[in-house]
Design a protein around this motif. Structure first.
Motif, PDB file in Angstrom:
ATOM      1  N   ARG A  11       0.831  -1.208   0.000  1.00  0.00           N
ATOM      2  CA  ARG A  11       0.000   0.000   0.000  1.00  0.00           C
ATOM      3  C   ARG A  11       0.864   1.257   0.000  1.00  0.00           C
ATOM      4  N   VAL A  12       0.201   2.426  -0.071  1.00  0.00           N
ATOM      5  CA  VAL A  12       0.954   3.685  -0.195  1.00  0.00           C
ATOM      6  C   VAL A  12       1.968   3.906   0.921  1.00  0.00           C
ATOM      7  N   ASP A  13       1.637   3.426   2.133  1.00  0.00           N
ATOM      8  CA  ASP A  13       2.587   3.615   3.231  1.00  0.00           C
ATOM      9  C   ASP A  13       3.432   2.370   3.479  1.00  0.00           C
ATOM     10  N   GLY A  14       3.447   1.455   2.515  1.00  0.00           N
ATOM     11  CA  GLY A  14       4.340   0.309   2.605  1.00  0.00           C
ATOM     12  C   GLY A  14       3.788  -0.863   3.388  1.00  0.00           C
ATOM     13  N   VAL A 155     -14.324  -3.184  24.522  1.00  0.00           N
ATOM     14  CA  VAL A 155     -14.789  -2.809  23.179  1.00  0.00           C
ATOM     15  C   VAL A 155     -13.585  -2.309  22.398  1.00  0.00           C
ATOM     16  N   THR A 156     -13.413  -2.807  21.218  1.00  0.00           N
ATOM     17  CA  THR A 156     -12.358  -2.257  20.365  1.00  0.00           C
ATOM     18  C   THR A 156     -12.952  -1.973  19.000  1.00  0.00           C
ATOM     19  N   SER A 157     -12.287  -1.101  18.287  1.00  0.00           N
ATOM     20  CA  SER A 157     -12.805  -0.732  16.985  1.00  0.00           C
ATOM     21  C   SER A 157     -11.679  -0.647  15.979  1.00  0.00           C
ATOM     22  N   CYS A 158     -12.005  -0.940  14.740  1.00  0.00           N
ATOM     23  CA  CYS A 158     -11.021  -0.875  13.664  1.00  0.00           C
ATOM     24  C   CYS A 158     -11.783  -0.643  12.365  1.00  0.00           C
ATOM     25  N   SER A 159     -11.107  -0.047  11.407  1.00  0.00           N
ATOM     26  CA  SER A 159     -11.782   0.190  10.135  1.00  0.00           C
ATOM     27  C   SER A 159     -11.137  -0.659   9.047  1.00  0.00           C
ATOM     28  N   ALA A 160     -11.897  -0.886   7.997  1.00  0.00           N
ATOM     29  CA  ALA A 160     -11.356  -1.579   6.835  1.00  0.00           C
ATOM     30  C   ALA A 160     -12.012  -0.976   5.604  1.00  0.00           C
ATOM     31  N   GLY A 161     -11.331  -1.056   4.492  1.00  0.00           N
ATOM     32  CA  GLY A 161     -11.876  -0.492   3.263  1.00  0.00           C
ATOM     33  C   GLY A 161     -11.647  -1.417   2.097  1.00  0.00           C
ATOM     34  N   TYR A 162     -12.059  -0.954   0.939  1.00  0.00           N
ATOM     35  CA  TYR A 162     -11.932  -1.777  -0.261  1.00  0.00           C
ATOM     36  C   TYR A 162     -11.491  -0.875  -1.398  1.00  0.00           C
ATOM     37  N   ASP A 170      -7.433  -1.046   8.337  1.00  0.00           N
ATOM     38  CA  ASP A 170      -6.962   0.157   9.022  1.00  0.00           C
ATOM     39  C   ASP A 170      -6.506   1.251   8.048  1.00  0.00           C
ATOM     40  N   LEU A 171      -7.483   1.912   7.440  1.00  0.00           N
ATOM     41  CA  LEU A 171      -7.170   2.924   6.424  1.00  0.00           C
ATOM     42  C   LEU A 171      -6.505   4.148   7.028  1.00  0.00           C
ATOM     43  N   ASN A 172      -5.512   4.681   6.329  1.00  0.00           N
ATOM     44  CA  ASN A 172      -4.950   5.967   6.754  1.00  0.00           C
ATOM     45  C   ASN A 172      -5.672   7.089   6.013  1.00  0.00           C
ATOM     46  N   TYR A 173      -5.220   8.342   6.236  1.00  0.00           N
ATOM     47  CA  TYR A 173      -5.980   9.472   5.705  1.00  0.00           C
ATOM     48  C   TYR A 173      -6.064   9.449   4.181  1.00  0.00           C
ATOM     49  N   ILE A 174      -4.957   9.092   3.526  1.00  0.00           N
ATOM     50  CA  ILE A 174      -4.935   9.100   2.053  1.00  0.00           C
ATOM     51  C   ILE A 174      -5.923   8.070   1.507  1.00  0.00           C
ATOM     52  N   GLU A 175      -5.902   6.877   2.125  1.00  0.00           N
ATOM     53  CA  GLU A 175      -6.802   5.817   1.657  1.00  0.00           C
ATOM     54  C   GLU A 175      -8.255   6.146   2.011  1.00  0.00           C
ATOM     55  N   ASP A 176      -8.424   6.808   3.163  1.00  0.00           N
ATOM     56  CA  ASP A 176      -9.758   7.161   3.628  1.00  0.00           C
ATOM     57  C   ASP A 176     -10.402   8.175   2.684  1.00  0.00           C
ATOM     58  N   ALA A 178      -9.845   8.451  -0.425  1.00  0.00           N
ATOM     59  CA  ALA A 178      -9.864   7.968  -1.804  1.00  0.00           C
ATOM     60  C   ALA A 178     -11.282   7.815  -2.322  1.00  0.00           C
ATOM     61  N   GLY A 179     -12.251   7.797  -1.425  1.00  0.00           N
ATOM     62  CA  GLY A 179     -13.640   7.746  -1.845  1.00  0.00           C
ATOM     63  C   GLY A 179     -14.207   6.338  -1.886  1.00  0.00           C
ATOM     64  N   GLY A 180     -13.403   5.361  -1.551  1.00  0.00           N
ATOM     65  CA  GLY A 180     -13.901   3.986  -1.521  1.00  0.00           C
ATOM     66  C   GLY A 180     -14.706   3.742  -0.270  1.00  0.00           C
ATOM     67  N   PRO A 181     -15.293   2.559  -0.151  1.00  0.00           N
ATOM     68  CA  PRO A 181     -16.059   2.255   1.062  1.00  0.00           C
ATOM     69  C   PRO A 181     -15.155   2.177   2.287  1.00  0.00           C
ATOM     70  N   ASP A 182     -15.690   2.621   3.405  1.00  0.00           N
ATOM     71  CA  ASP A 182     -14.944   2.627   4.660  1.00  0.00           C
ATOM     72  C   ASP A 182     -15.844   2.007   5.715  1.00  0.00           C
ATOM     73  N   VAL A 183     -15.499   0.819   6.152  1.00  0.00           N
ATOM     74  CA  VAL A 183     -16.320   0.106   7.129  1.00  0.00           C
ATOM     75  C   VAL A 183     -15.654   0.229   8.498  1.00  0.00           C
ATOM     76  N   THR A 184     -16.356   0.848   9.444  1.00  0.00           N
ATOM     77  CA  THR A 184     -15.831   0.925  10.802  1.00  0.00           C
ATOM     78  C   THR A 184     -16.631  -0.026  11.677  1.00  0.00           C
ATOM     79  N   VAL A 185     -15.934  -0.924  12.338  1.00  0.00           N
ATOM     80  CA  VAL A 185     -16.603  -1.933  13.153  1.00  0.00           C
ATOM     81  C   VAL A 185     -16.130  -1.797  14.588  1.00  0.00           C
ATOM     82  N   GLY A 186     -17.047  -1.925  15.524  1.00  0.00           N
ATOM     83  CA  GLY A 186     -16.675  -1.984  16.937  1.00  0.00           C
ATOM     84  C   GLY A 186     -17.249  -3.260  17.505  1.00  0.00           C
ATOM     85  N   ILE A 187     -16.425  -4.038  18.203  1.00  0.00           N
ATOM     86  CA  ILE A 187     -16.959  -5.294  18.749  1.00  0.00           C
ATOM     87  C   ILE A 187     -16.630  -5.449  20.232  1.00  0.00           C
ATOM     88  N   LEU A 188     -17.489  -6.225  20.890  1.00  0.00           N
ATOM     89  CA  LEU A 188     -17.198  -6.693  22.245  1.00  0.00           C
ATOM     90  C   LEU A 188     -16.450  -7.999  22.029  1.00  0.00           C
TER      91      LEU A 188
END
Lengths: 242, 286
Positions: A11-14, A155-162, A170-176, A178-188
């Motif tokens: 990815r862009v940040d290696g 509870v922890t949370s993490c994001s993922a994209g496509y 775990d998208l960074n600002y550049i990937e975030d 980019a306009g693609g989908p950004d799924v943020t999930v929080g789970i117990l």
């Protein structure tokens, strides 16, 4: 723009597509708060402070006298973003994130044990590089644990994209941005229950499943890390007691 | 807000009277100071300063802007302070605005000099790139993370540290023939110019409790103050600004006395800060 190098798959940040940024958690960073924590996900850096449980300050806000009132405020520092811009306090984005954090944390706090009391969670973003929502929730969990507030689970949370037909963790600002989908999930984590799920943009059902699966994996990794931090802190406290 | 019982109040006052404060310090003694630089990589310069339970983060950001018409040969510096609710639940929402504004104005008064820019701690003419066209706008932001009294002194110290950490990118200007055209500016991302921070003052606040005054008051001690005088002093012992807070009046002779004490203390604090900055820079360089 190429967000995933087609040759190397980096990815862009290696990072690799399913690789998370470097995590760092520290407990007890605000001297006067009842509980506090610093949480870093790469360049995203947030501080959370918890005050309470204490007497309700404003009786009008009390909804149910048998449960504790949980409040949350999310704030971004003036210098947290790349270009410095003065934003009015309490803009809509901050209000929305405050609400999301409050609801997510409320789901794990055993509010019925602390009737007629109030718990304040304040999160302050020092640096924003994508995934502030997740970082804030993780910081709040650490701070609540530091304050000794009874919780069902971590509870922890993490994001993922496509992007570029690859699920990315775990998208960074550049990937975030980019306009693609950004799924943020929080789970117990232990109970394996989803308490937060947000997505923008559209995604086919079967891909969504993969992306969400990836985000959940991220959450679990963060939970393991948070447990380590808390264990380390408990050991330190035990040592101090002698 | 600090809630104290009568006994606690008496204990704090009595301790100050006898030159042993509740945390074991003497009247003119600072709390432990710790300094860290480069905490905000996105900024041109940043610092985190801890003074006992008080914690401040400051960042310095430089942006290219246009000089004002009144002072075409000067850059611009602005200082803003924000008090995070993490420091005190009272600061949530708009609760911190009044205090933030008070601190910002006090810092501006001490660091930026008069309206003309004369007497400013930062040489404004060094921020000019092309006279009347391009200059650097310096934004100094202070964020109070944790508050246990003496915010103003800690903020001023943090700004001093952040400025010493600041590197302004070197700018190459290609002047076009027509003078009314916008000059082309090429900002270097490798070469940085350091600031001369030797004239940036420190602020020493003397808090008057009973008949005596103390430095570096905690919030418990501040709740017992009758009045406080903040004096900003530079390296040469010159006074750059003065602010009095609190309701009670002060005798002019007491004020002069306080100023001379502040002057004396400031030189100690300045050298302590300098050694901390050097240590922090050495650590950052490793």
């Amino acid at each position: 723009m190429e967000y995933v190098n087609p040759l190397t798959g980096f990815r862009v940040d290696g990072r690799r597509p399913n690789e998370m940024r470097q995590l760092k958690g520290e407990v007890g960073v605000v001297a006067r708060a009842d509980g506090s924590a610093l949480f870093e996900m790469g360049n995203t850096r947030v501080i959370a402070a918890v005050y309470g449980p204490r007497e309700i300050q404003n009786r009008g806000q009390q909804v149910n006298s048998n449960e504790a009132l949980v409040r949350c405020e999310y704030r971004m520092a003036e210098f947290s973003t790349g270009d410095r811009r003065r934003k009015p306090k309490g803009d809509r984005r901050s209000t929305e994130i405050s609400l999301v954090i409050r609801q997510t944390m409320e789901a794990s706090i055993l509010t019925h044990l602390m009737p007629r009391s109030q718990i304040d969670i304040f999160v302050q973003v020092l640096q924003a590089d994508g995934g502030t929502r997740s970082a804030c929730i993780n910081a709040a969990t650490l701070a609540l644990a530091d304050a000794g507030i009874p919780m069902r689970d971590i509870v922890t949370s993490c994001s993922a994209g496509y992007l570029c037909s690859t699920p990315l963790l775990d998208l960074n600002y550049i990937e975030d941005s980019a306009g693609g989908p950004d799924v943020t999930v929080g789970i117990l984590t232990k109970m394996d229950k989803v308490t937060l799920l947000q997505m923008d943009a559209k995604l086919p059902m079967d891909t969504f499943e993969n992306v969400m699966e990836l985000a959940i994996e991220g959450c679990k990794a963060i939970a393991t890390y948070i447990r380590e931090v808390l264990l380390e802190n408990t050991k330190r406290l035990e040592c101090q007691r002698g | 807000m600090v809630a104290l019982s009568e006994g606690e109040k008496h204990f704090i006052r009595g301790g100050i009277e006898q030159d042993i404060r509740t945390d074991g310090r003497r009247r003119l003694q600072f709390r432990a100071l710790s300094v860290e630089t480069g905490v905000i990589p996105q900024a041109n310069g940043s610092a985190r300063v801890r003074l006992g339970g008080t914690e401040i983060i400051t960042s310095v950001k430089a942006e290219l802007g246009k000089p004002s018409i009144l002072h075409p040969d000067q850059g611009k510096v602005s200082i803003f302070v924000d008090c995070s609710p993490t420091a005190e639940p009272m600061f949530e929402g708009r609760g911190s605005e009044e205090l933030s504004a008070e601190l910002s104005v006090a810092l501006q008064r001490c660091l930026l000099g008069g309206k003309s820019g004369a007497g400013a701690a930062i040489d404004l003419s060094s921020l000019i790139v092309v006279e009347g066209k391009v200059c650097w706008d310096l934004y100094i932001d202070g964020l109070v993370i944790s508050s246990d009294g003496n915010l103003l002194d800690a903020l001023a110290a943090a700004i001093k540290v952040a400025l010493s950490d600041t590197g302004i990118p070197k700018v190459n200007v290609s002047l076009s023939a027509a003078s009314d055209e916008e000059p082309e500016v090429d900002v270097s991302d490798e070469e940085f110019l350091q600031f001369d921070t030797s004239s940036v003052p420190v602020i020493i606040t003397l808090t008057k409790v009973g008949r005596h005054y103390i430095i570096d008051a905690t919030s418990e001690e501040e709740s017992q103050m009758s009045s406080a005088v903040s004096v900003s002093v530079n390296r040469h012992g010159q006074i750059c600004g003065l602010t009095k807070r609190g309701g009670a009046g002060l005798d002019p002779s007491v004020i002069f006395d306080m100023i001379s004490v502040a002057k004396h203390v400031s030189q100690q604090f300045m050298s302590l800060l300098d050694s901390e900055i050097a240590a922090a820079e050495a650590e950052a360089a490793e």
